[in-house]
Design a protein around this motif. Structure first.
Motif: not given
Length: 354
Positions: A151, A153, A161, A163, A209, A220, A222, A230-231
């Motif tokens: 994963y 991010v 951020v 998780v 997330a 946020l 995906e 994820f961005t």
């Protein structure tokens, strides 16, 4: 008296016959059992049916305890692995790399993925083995690393951020720093480089997330086209600044088209929007010689709209769409505008026409 002796003799005879039959059946079943235990494929079938589940469960518990992380407890990992095994089909086949008649090795597969291997040994069963060797599963090895998912991010450096409730940082995952991907081609033209963090980690269960300190400054998302990505996007802090950037980009496009269409007498107006002495600024000055040979207005702009603001704190991008009428022909045009914040305010760092 004779009748009594006859009955007794018949009874003894029947008992002896029954004993012989039972002895024969016993020997027959022992022979069958010895033969079955000598067939390693059959023993593997029995192992799959009677012992495999317990062996996998033990290995999952051991594996989960050894691989728990800041984001996943051993219980979370074990639950994810149990679910994956339960949802798939377990099959076996001889391991082509290791199998031999003296040391059979079988590959256990979950659907199309190898889950582990079972190693067999033989021993002599004694007089009742009828010369057959007995096979048994000496050990089983399972590898669940293939169930881990990678994963990533990507987030602005200032964004927090988390998780599964744990804040991402260099202590619990791999972190790399770079200019946002969209701005990377224009990095040399920006007055100040925004920085973004790329967090990378593995997980067996689906991570959750979120932005624990979200105050509306970040968003946020995906990526639906690329799994497990994820961005975090920085939002423009207020409506007034957003309107200012849109208006600035719109005015720049009009000034740019006016100058390149020979509707303006010189580049002074359009270059005022640009980073002083930057690459775009230099190109615009270099175009003066070519435009000096053009007489009359060559193009007119209409239906101009500016949108798709992407904000990065000290930089931003927008896209403009407009119609351009040249020599009586109307075409649809688009321009990407890269803005950078300088000590003189916002300026255009670069453009792309498409």
């Amino acid at each position: 008296m004779r009748k009594r002796n006859f009955v007794l003799g018949l009874f003894i005879y029947a008992v002896i016959v029954l004993l012989l039959i039972f002895a024969g059946l016993f020997l027959f079943w022992q022979y069958i059992a010895a033969y079955e235990f000598s067939r390693v494929d059959g023993v593997m079938d029995s192992y799959m049916e009677d012992e495999l589940d317990n062996a996998i469960n033990r290995e999952i518990d051991r594996f989960a305890a050894a691989h728990e992380s800041a984001f996943e407890s051993a219980e979370d990992i074990a639950a994810a692995l149990h679910s994956a095994v339960d949802d798939g089909e377990l099959t076996w086949r001889k391991s082509p790399q290791e199998y031999s008649s003296d040391a059979p090795v079988y590959s256990v597969r979950l659907d199309r993925q190898e889950l582990g291997r079972v190693y067999f040994r033989s021993y002599s069963g004694g007089p009742l083995s009828f010369g057959f060797d007995y096979w048994f599963a000496n050990r089983a090895e399972f590898d669940f690393d293939g169930f881990a998912q990678e994963y990533t991010v990507t987030a602005p450096a200032e964004a927090t951020v988390a998780v599964n409730g744990v804040t991402l940082n260099a202590e619990n995952c791999a972190v790399s720093w770079a200019v946002p991907e969209e701005l990377a081609p224009y990095a040399d033209e920006l007055a100040e480089l925004p920085s973004c963090a790329r967090y990378s980690f593995t997980a067996f269960s689906v991570p959750r997330a979120d932005l624990p300190d979200d105050s509306g400054d970040y968003w946020l998302s995906e990526d639906e086209s690329v799994p497990n990505v994820f961005t975090v996007t920085q939002m423009c802090p207020d409506t007034e600044l957003s309107e200012q950037l849109h208006k600035y980009a719109e005015d720049f496009v009009r000034a740019y088209i006016s100058y390149t269409s020979n509707a303006a007498s010189g580049p002074g107006t359009v270059t005022g929007y640009m980073v002083y002495n930057g690459a775009l600024y230099q190109r615009m000055l270099a175009a003066m010689d070519g435009l000096s040979w053009v007489h009359g207005v060559t193009g007119y702009i209409s239906d101009l709209s500016v949108g798709s603001l992407q904000y990065y704190g000290c930089a931003a991008t927008l896209e403009a769409s407009y119609k351009l009428i040249t020599a009586g022909t109307q075409t649809d045009n688009n321009m990407k505008i890269v803005l950078t914040q300088t000590d003189r305010g916002w300026r255009v760092a670069e453009i792309e026409l498409f």
